[in-house]
Design a protein around this motif. Structure first.
Motif, PDB file in Angstrom:
ATOM      1  N   ARG A  15     -18.048 -32.588  58.563  1.00  0.00           N
ATOM      2  CA  ARG A  15     -16.928 -32.084  57.767  1.00  0.00           C
ATOM      3  C   ARG A  15     -17.286 -30.811  56.999  1.00  0.00           C
ATOM      4  O   ARG A  15     -16.457 -29.940  56.807  1.00  0.00           O
ATOM      5  N   HIS A  92     -18.391 -26.022  71.245  1.00  0.00           N
ATOM      6  CA  HIS A  92     -17.217 -26.415  70.445  1.00  0.00           C
ATOM      7  C   HIS A  92     -16.794 -25.302  69.477  1.00  0.00           C
ATOM      8  O   HIS A  92     -15.710 -25.373  68.885  1.00  0.00           O
ATOM      9  N   ASP A  95     -13.426 -23.836  70.060  1.00  0.00           N
ATOM     10  CA  ASP A  95     -12.223 -24.530  69.585  1.00  0.00           C
ATOM     11  C   ASP A  95     -12.159 -24.609  68.061  1.00  0.00           C
ATOM     12  O   ASP A  95     -11.254 -25.224  67.505  1.00  0.00           O
ATOM     13  N   SER A  96     -13.155 -24.042  67.375  1.00  0.00           N
ATOM     14  CA  SER A  96     -13.220 -24.153  65.913  1.00  0.00           C
ATOM     15  C   SER A  96     -12.724 -22.863  65.275  1.00  0.00           C
ATOM     16  O   SER A  96     -12.737 -21.814  65.904  1.00  0.00           O
ATOM     17  N   ARG A  97     -12.258 -22.968  64.028  1.00  0.00           N
ATOM     18  CA  ARG A  97     -11.707 -21.763  63.393  1.00  0.00           C
ATOM     19  C   ARG A  97     -12.095 -21.702  61.922  1.00  0.00           C
ATOM     20  O   ARG A  97     -12.509 -22.699  61.328  1.00  0.00           O
ATOM     21  N   VAL A 104     -13.340 -25.034  60.208  1.00  0.00           N
ATOM     22  CA  VAL A 104     -12.693 -26.280  60.635  1.00  0.00           C
ATOM     23  C   VAL A 104     -13.229 -26.559  62.043  1.00  0.00           C
ATOM     24  O   VAL A 104     -12.879 -25.872  63.000  1.00  0.00           O
ATOM     25  N   ILE A 105     -14.138 -27.516  62.102  1.00  0.00           N
ATOM     26  CA  ILE A 105     -14.866 -27.775  63.346  1.00  0.00           C
ATOM     27  C   ILE A 105     -14.107 -28.776  64.208  1.00  0.00           C
ATOM     28  O   ILE A 105     -13.705 -29.842  63.736  1.00  0.00           O
ATOM     29  N   ASP A 106     -13.913 -28.412  65.456  1.00  0.00           N
ATOM     30  CA  ASP A 106     -13.252 -29.301  66.420  1.00  0.00           C
ATOM     31  C   ASP A 106     -14.255 -29.597  67.534  1.00  0.00           C
ATOM     32  O   ASP A 106     -14.601 -28.708  68.317  1.00  0.00           O
ATOM     33  N   THR A 107     -14.736 -30.834  67.575  1.00  0.00           N
ATOM     34  CA  THR A 107     -15.756 -31.186  68.572  1.00  0.00           C
ATOM     35  C   THR A 107     -15.185 -31.988  69.736  1.00  0.00           C
ATOM     36  O   THR A 107     -15.917 -32.694  70.425  1.00  0.00           O
ATOM     37  N   CYS A 108     -13.864 -31.871  69.966  1.00  0.00           N
ATOM     38  CA  CYS A 108     -13.280 -32.592  71.113  1.00  0.00           C
ATOM     39  C   CYS A 108     -13.956 -32.173  72.415  1.00  0.00           C
ATOM     40  O   CYS A 108     -14.174 -32.988  73.301  1.00  0.00           O
ATOM     41  N   ARG A 109     -14.259 -30.872  72.497  1.00  0.00           N
ATOM     42  CA  ARG A 109     -15.028 -30.412  73.661  1.00  0.00           C
ATOM     43  C   ARG A 109     -16.418 -30.035  73.142  1.00  0.00           C
ATOM     44  O   ARG A 109     -16.685 -28.889  72.798  1.00  0.00           O
ATOM     45  N   TYR A 110     -17.269 -31.054  73.033  1.00  0.00           N
ATOM     46  CA  TYR A 110     -18.585 -30.885  72.427  1.00  0.00           C
ATOM     47  C   TYR A 110     -19.622 -30.372  73.432  1.00  0.00           C
ATOM     48  O   TYR A 110     -20.538 -29.644  73.080  1.00  0.00           O
TER      49      TYR A 110
END
Ligand code: ZN
Length: 335
Positions: A15, A92, A95-97, A104-110
């Motif tokens: 987070r 990832h 996909d993060s911004r 804001v980390i998005d690890t859906c595609r890690y």
């Protein structure tokens, strides 16, 4: 003993990513300082996705451009002092911004394997090019983010197309059953290096790639109890890590397995794990054996640095980097 120290130069991916000052710059500066007065050499496996993300957001947020410059300067300094810089991929970041204050980390595609073939090629090409440009040298060694090297055929062509021919991800005997970012290195050879082609665990003398596995260490439950206790604040400053972010949460079974049983993990300089380094190194002394140690600047502690310092005092050791493997390049006179 030849000591190879490869550290994944990255923020946290939970987070709170933590700051580049404390996760990257300060601990790495401490290592560079140690290298000035000792034989210590380090290879920084740079999470270039972060640098690419900094650039992508720099127009909207000029402070990120300054961060990029400071990091680039540190990497160039490391190279000028005889250290090594190579490629670490955490895709990832695509996909993060940045929301103006934090990532804001998005690890859906890690994993790199979570991207299609065309995107995988683009990521490897861009990340390598950015790092090569910063450091003004060829980049050819790779460590997969989160040890997610498998299934290898899905990333093989992208690495090969970009002349990334050396991998240092495998921890022989290591295993993580996590369904999203697991790995299974049980059945890996126990050799200190081997060539491979489709499967990093299957030696192939004619293979394009060279695997230089991380030295495995068998750890009992006591280490993980020690780490758990130091995390709840009973430890001294010796165990305070440099980094100031939150790690990705593992599943509960990950922690339970490690608290209750013996596991195989990488030789690591991170926090309390560094307590195993002198013993493991001594086991290899008097041989030309390779001691391939990993870690992360963000997870270094005063204790880690003290253990590294101890290794530099051993007489029969030679600190090497992945530059010392350049003769193994597939194009270098191989038939
Ligand atoms: Zn990593």
């Amino acid at each position: 003993v030849r000591i190879l120290l490869g550290l994944d130069y990255e923020l946290f991916f939970g987070r709170n990513t933590g700051t580049p000052e404390r996760c990257l710059l300060a601990p790495t500066e401490a290592l560079l300082d140690m290298g000035r007065s000792s034989s210590l050499r380090v290879c920084l496996f740079v999470d270039v996705g972060y640098l690419v993300a900094l650039r992508r957001h720099a127009t909207a947020f000029p402070a990120l451009d300054r961060t990029f410059s400071v990091i680039a300067a540190q990497l160039r300094k490391a190279v000028s002092l005889g250290h090594d810089v190579q490629l670490h991929v955490h895709p990832h970041w695509e996909d993060s911004r940045f929301d103006g204050e934090r990532w804001v980390i998005d690890t859906c595609r890690y994993r790199l394997q979570d991207f299609n073939d065309s995107d995988t090629h683009t990521i490897v090409r861009e990340y390598k090019a950015v790092l090569a440009e910063i450091c003004d040298r060829d980049i050819y060694a790779f460590r997969a983010g989160g040890w997610c090297l498998q299934p290898f055929p899905q990333i093989k062509n992208a690495l090969k197309a970009n002349s990334v021919w050396l991998d240092s991800t495998v921890v022989p005997g290591g295993h993580n059953p996590d369904p999203h970012h697991g790995f299974d290195f049980r059945g890996a050879p126990s050799a200190e290096q081997w060539r491979f082609d489709d499967d990093p665990l299957a030696p192939d003398a004619d293979g394009y790639f060279l695997e230089v596995p991380i030295t495995p260490v068998v750890t009992g439950p006591s280490l993980y109890w020690k780490m758990a206790m130091s995390r709840v604040g009973t430890g001294s400053a010796t165990f305070d890590r440099f980094g100031d972010g939150d790690p990705i949460e593992h599943t509960q079974s990950y922690y339970l397995t490690r608290l209750l049983s013996t596991t195989v993990g990488p030789a690591s300089v991170d926090g309390a794990k560094a307590s195993y380094l002198p013993r493991r190194c001594r086991e290899l002394r008097g041989t030309s054996g390779l001691f391939n140690v990993m870690g992360h600047p963000k997870s270094l502690t005063a204790f880690s640095l003290a253990k590294l310092r101890e290794l530099t005092t051993y007489e029969d050791t030679e600190w090497i980097t992945f530059r010392d493997f350049s003769d193994y390049a597939p194009s270098a006179g191989r038939t």
